[in-house]
Enzyme design. Structure first.
Site, PDB file in Angstrom:
ATOM      1  N   LYS A 296      -5.377   7.953   2.547  1.00 44.57           N
ATOM      2  CA  LYS A 296      -6.029   8.014   2.115  1.00 44.57           C
ATOM      3  C   LYS A 296      -6.757   8.671   0.778  1.00 44.57           C
ATOM      4  O   LYS A 296      -7.605   9.821   1.261  1.00 44.57           O
ATOM      5  CB  LYS A 296      -6.905   6.322   1.713  1.00 44.57           C
ATOM      6  N   ARG A 370       1.389  -4.872   7.086  1.00 42.77           N
ATOM      7  CA  ARG A 370       2.434  -5.970   7.028  1.00 42.77           C
ATOM      8  C   ARG A 370       3.049  -5.657   8.480  1.00 42.77           C
ATOM      9  O   ARG A 370       3.104  -6.288   8.828  1.00 42.77           O
ATOM     10  CB  ARG A 370       3.123  -5.669   6.214  1.00 42.77           C
TER      11      ARG A 370
HETATM   12  N1  BES Z   1      -5.665  -1.741   2.750  1.00 45.54           N
HETATM   13  C1  BES Z   1      -4.929  -1.268   1.008  1.00 45.54           C
HETATM   14  C2  BES Z   1      -4.643  -2.110   0.231  1.00 45.54           C
HETATM   15  C3  BES Z   1      -5.463  -2.460  -0.753  1.00 45.54           C
HETATM   16  C4  BES Z   1      -5.927  -2.010  -2.161  1.00 45.54           C
HETATM   17  C5  BES Z   1      -6.767  -3.418  -0.377  1.00 45.54           C
HETATM   18  C6  BES Z   1      -6.548  -1.396  -2.296  1.00 45.54           C
HETATM   19  C7  BES Z   1      -7.330  -3.444  -1.590  1.00 45.54           C
HETATM   20  C8  BES Z   1      -7.559  -2.876  -2.248  1.00 45.54           C
HETATM   21  C9  BES Z   1      -2.968  -1.119   1.883  1.00 45.54           C
HETATM   22  O1  BES Z   1      -3.151  -1.308   3.441  1.00 45.54           O
HETATM   23  C10 BES Z   1      -2.537  -0.493   1.500  1.00 45.54           C
HETATM   24  O2  BES Z   1      -3.010   0.937   1.368  1.00 45.54           O
HETATM   25  N2  BES Z   1      -1.655  -0.695   1.050  1.00 45.54           N
HETATM   26  C11 BES Z   1      -0.448   0.471  -0.018  1.00 45.54           C
HETATM   27  C12 BES Z   1       0.906  -0.043   0.243  1.00 45.54           C
HETATM   28  C13 BES Z   1       1.783   0.865  -0.201  1.00 45.54           C
HETATM   29  C14 BES Z   1       2.150   2.460   0.934  1.00 45.54           C
HETATM   30  C15 BES Z   1       3.366   0.513   0.476  1.00 45.54           C
HETATM   31  C16 BES Z   1      -0.537   1.006  -1.209  1.00 45.54           C
HETATM   32  O3  BES Z   1      -0.845  -0.362  -2.148  1.00 45.54           O
HETATM   33  O4  BES Z   1      -0.706   1.601  -1.966  1.00 45.54           O
HETATM   34 MN    MN Z   2      -3.129   0.912   4.067  1.00 48.11          MN
END
Ligand code: BES
Ligand code: MN
Ligand code: ZN
Length: 518
Positions: A296, A370
């Site tokens: 990230k 997931r």
């Molecule tokens: N934990 C994150 C989602 C999240 C984002 C929670 C902001 C709280 C605040 C999750 O694991 C994630 O990174 N999801 C990705 C999925 C994508 C790579 C398909 C996302 O939402 O960008």
């Molecule tokens: Mn994630």
């Protein structure tokens, strides 16, 4: 976890007498009464304030206080009554259309929760208080109202400050604020307040888990804290990596494989209804989500300490359910992992075999939640054949784009379960909004190399995540709650000033209460 306020219920005249006695003994008190439209007050309040009515009228006029909900009038050292401080808290809702559209019962329980929160905020650390819990318009169930009022107070007073070493403001007193609530029915109110206390502890437990930093809250430490539910009669089982490997949980294990911290799967079981099929709650417990190799950006990455808010809500819900000895069978499963980049971390393109036997191509290591839930869902469905499964997860940023921080996203294969959850959301204020699902969305996660891939492209990100989960639940009635918008970074409200909101604890407790109790 200790609560910052103490509530006791006594009859109106006993409350008034206690206020007077304390005042005479030189221990100043705040007297709290509720005022409606044009300062309308209930009989118990009116009787107490008779000696000060002139002063109150003048003070209200000067402050333009008209009893509107959300407003309050503070009078210091009022003459003619036994209190050093008088707090009039407004309860007039003004009857606008938004209110009129709300189901009556829901509007009311919400109202007392907020009222408790507002009162706690106005009391601050000022010491002891006497609340005359009598309203210009008597509620149908005043004892339940008193319970909600106390719950609102407790939730508002929660602070996560154990890592602040500097001495607090000198004016702040030590120990909890003591509040005596004068009610029409002290016996029933005391029961309602005790129950509310258990629920407050459960919410506060979840909030603290979410607020804790990941250098403190590892999967093992989370599991240890969850194990404390044993004291309430919850059966606790902790699976380590070796046990999970034997079960074939390669999807979950792949996520934790780049971390020094060992992954854990915690199973919490409350048995309150013989051999009835249980309802199962599954929580995403990513104690920190760096994204892994699909790392990230740095901005706000610290927020990803809260990526276990689903598991925290499930832990809190089991606390609430066990503490009130619910006549229900409830299972909580926490998938606890840390998602880190490392020489041994999982790569984009890796293919893992889940416990279900289905294979997954990991396109993006940041779509890790997931993967964790897939194996946790398979495990609980295989082993316990639950009547219904609800998973909670901070799963997608896309749910924030769609719903902001007001509603949790609801995805389900079952209309009845959806309706039950939606209803529980209305009555607790933890609101849900249902999204569509279907085969066209499901196609988006088919993979060239495996049975499925873990991302579905740019469109409908929250829905494709739900479609992925659905591939692991078979015919079991299932709902997925995406709480990325509601579980953390919460806007301040009457009943919450904490970053971690504990969202979902009251919702799940209500769901069980209304639908799964003998
Ligand atoms: N934990 C994150 C989602 C999240 C984002 C929670 C902001 C709280 C605040 C999750 O694991 C994630 O990174 N999801 C990705 C999925 C994508 C790579 C398909 C996302 O939402 O960008
Ligand atoms: Mn994630
Ligand atoms: Zn995540």
């Amino acid at each position: 976890m200790t609560l910052n306020m103490k509530f006791d219920a006594v009859a109106f005249d006993a409350a008034a007498a206690r206020a007077r006695a304390a005042e005479e003994a030189g221990r100043p008190r705040t007297l709290v009464v509720f005022a409606g439209k044009e300062l309308a007050m209930a009989d118990a309040a009116k009787a107490l304030l008779a000696g000060a009515s002139e002063q109150i009228t003048r003070a209200a006029a000067a402050a333009r206080f008209k009893g509107k909900a959300g407003s309050a009038l503070e009078i210091l050292a009022p003459a003619g009554i036994a209190a050093s401080r008088l707090l009039l808290v407004g309860v007039a809702t003004g009857g606008d259309e938004a209110d009129a559209a709300k189901p009556e019962a829901a509007a009311k329980s919400d109202e007392f929760l907020s009222l408790g929160g507002q009162t706690a905020a106005r009391l601050g650390q000022a010491g002891e208080a006497v609340v005359i819990f009598d309203l210009p318009e008597r509620p149908a169930d005043p004892a339940a109202g008193a319970g909600q009022f106390a719950l609102g107070g407790w939730l508002r007073a929660y602070k996560f400050d154990q890592y602040k070493t500097k001495k607090k403001d000198d004016s702040e007193r030590e120990g909890p604020v003591e509040v005596l609530i004068g009610v029409s029915d002290p016996a029933a109110s005391s029961v309602a307040i005790d129950e509310a206390g258990h629920l407050a502890e459960a919410v506060v437990l979840a909030r603290t888990l979410v607020n804790e930093p990941a250098n403190v809250l590892s999967p093992a430490e989370f599991a240890r804290r969850a194990s404390e539910l044993m004291k309430l009669g919850v059966e606790v089982e902790i699976l380590d990596e070796k046990m999970m490997a034997e079960l074939g949980m390669r999807a979950l294990l792949g996520v934790g494989q780049g971390s020094e911290a060992e992954s854990k799967l915690v199973v919490l079981r409350w048995n309150g209804d013989g051999d009835a099929a249980p309802v199962a709650f599954v929580g995403k417990g990513v104690v920190f989500d760096t994204g892994g190799i699909s790392i990230k950006p740095a901005a706000s990455m610290e927020d990803m300490k809260g990526d276990m808010a689903g598991a925290a809500a499930v832990t809190g819900a089991l606390h609430a359910i066990a503490a009130r000895k619910a006549k229900a069978n409830v299972i909580g499963v926490l998938g606890l992992v840390e998602n880190m980049p490392d020489g041994r971390a999982q790569r984009p393109g890796d293919i893992v075999k889940s416990m279900s036997g289905q294979t997954i191509e990991v396109i993006n290591t940041d779509a890790e939640g997931r993967l964790v839930l897939a194996d946790a869902l398979t495990y609980v469905i295989d082993k316990y054949k639950p009547a219904a499964v609800v998973d909670l997860a901070t799963l997608t940023g896309a749910i924030l784009v769609a719903l902001g921080q007001e509603y949790g996203g609801l995805f389900s294969n079952n209309d009845e379960l959806s309706e039950r959850l939606t209803k529980a959301g209305v009555s607790t204020g933890e609101k849900l909004w249902r999204f569509p699902m279907g085969p066209a969305y499901d196609k988006l996660i088919d993979s060239k190399f495996a049975d499925m891939k873990n991302t579905g492209g740019r469109h409908a990100g929250s829905i494709t995540a739900a479609q992925f989960l659905q591939r692991f639940v078979g015919k079991t009635p299932w709902a997925h709650l995406d709480i990325a918008g509601t579980g953390m970074g919460s806007p301040s409200s009457d009943i919450n000033q904490s970053w971690g909101s504990g969202w979902g604890v009251r919702l799940l407790d209500r769901l069980v209460r209304d639908n799964y109790e003998a």
